[in-house]
Design a protein around this motif. Sequence first.
Motif, PDB file in Angstrom:
ATOM      1  N   GLY A 180       0.837  -1.202   0.000  1.00 43.07           N
ATOM      2  CA  GLY A 180       0.000   0.000   0.000  1.00 43.07           C
ATOM      3  C   GLY A 180       0.866   1.244   0.000  1.00 43.07           C
ATOM      4  N   ALA A 181       1.949   1.239   0.761  1.00 42.93           N
ATOM      5  CA  ALA A 181       2.876   2.374   0.774  1.00 42.93           C
ATOM      6  C   ALA A 181       3.558   2.507  -0.576  1.00 42.93           C
ATOM      7  N   ASN A 182       3.910   1.372  -1.173  1.00 45.31           N
ATOM      8  CA  ASN A 182       4.533   1.408  -2.498  1.00 45.31           C
ATOM      9  C   ASN A 182       3.587   1.974  -3.538  1.00 45.31           C
ATOM     10  N   VAL A 183       2.329   1.599  -3.454  1.00 45.14           N
ATOM     11  CA  VAL A 183       1.338   2.099  -4.415  1.00 45.14           C
ATOM     12  C   VAL A 183       1.209   3.608  -4.280  1.00 45.14           C
ATOM     13  N   LYS A 184       1.140   4.092  -3.058  1.00 45.34           N
ATOM     14  CA  LYS A 184       1.034   5.546  -2.856  1.00 45.34           C
ATOM     15  C   LYS A 184       2.272   6.263  -3.380  1.00 45.34           C
ATOM     16  N   ARG A 185       3.442   5.694  -3.115  1.00 42.65           N
ATOM     17  CA  ARG A 185       4.682   6.307  -3.601  1.00 42.65           C
ATOM     18  C   ARG A 185       4.709   6.345  -5.124  1.00 42.65           C
TER      19      ARG A 185
ATOM     20  N   ALA B  91       3.707  13.305 -10.472  1.00 39.23           N
ATOM     21  CA  ALA B  91       4.763  14.304 -10.670  1.00 39.23           C
ATOM     22  C   ALA B  91       5.275  14.264 -12.109  1.00 39.23           C
ATOM     23  N   LYS B  92       5.465  13.069 -12.660  1.00 38.35           N
ATOM     24  CA  LYS B  92       5.949  12.953 -14.039  1.00 38.35           C
ATOM     25  C   LYS B  92       4.905  13.472 -15.028  1.00 38.35           C
ATOM     26  N   ILE B  93       3.642  13.160 -14.773  1.00 33.71           N
ATOM     27  CA  ILE B  93       2.575  13.659 -15.658  1.00 33.71           C
ATOM     28  C   ILE B  93       2.536  15.181 -15.626  1.00 33.71           C
ATOM     29  N   GLN B  94       2.631  15.759 -14.452  1.00 43.23           N
ATOM     30  CA  GLN B  94       2.610  17.218 -14.331  1.00 43.23           C
ATOM     31  C   GLN B  94       3.817  17.832 -15.040  1.00 43.23           C
ATOM     32  N   HIS B  95       4.977  17.195 -14.914  1.00 44.31           N
ATOM     33  CA  HIS B  95       6.182  17.677 -15.597  1.00 44.31           C
ATOM     34  C   HIS B  95       5.973  17.657 -17.120  1.00 44.31           C
ATOM     35  N   LEU B  96       5.413  16.560 -17.641  1.00 41.98           N
ATOM     36  CA  LEU B  96       5.170  16.470 -19.087  1.00 41.98           C
ATOM     37  C   LEU B  96       4.166  17.529 -19.546  1.00 41.98           C
TER      38      LEU B  96
END
Length: 110
Positions: free
Chosen positions: A69-74, A81-86
Amino acid sequence: MEANRAQGGIQQLLAAEQEAQHVVNSARNAKMARLKQAKEEAEKEIAEYRARVEKEFQSKLAESSGDSGANVKRLEKETDAKIQHLKNEAARISDDVVQMLLKHVTTVKN
């Protein structure tokens, strides 16, 4: 008199045979009762063991799914963040791309 003695001996033998049969039957019944008790105890131990192992499994499963669950959130944060950067990069260069396309479309070559 001899016939009475023989008759008495036969009666004693029959009585001894019946008593022996009763002893054998009671021993057989006792053995069956012990086997049944042993089977019930074994089934109880198996059920307790199975419950303990299942509890340990569920505990480990809960621990590992907590990590996932922590991995999914990360991963979701990284992806956002990558989508926003693109999107930012696309917005930044979209005017240049439009100008380049207009230049190539409107330029006539012989």
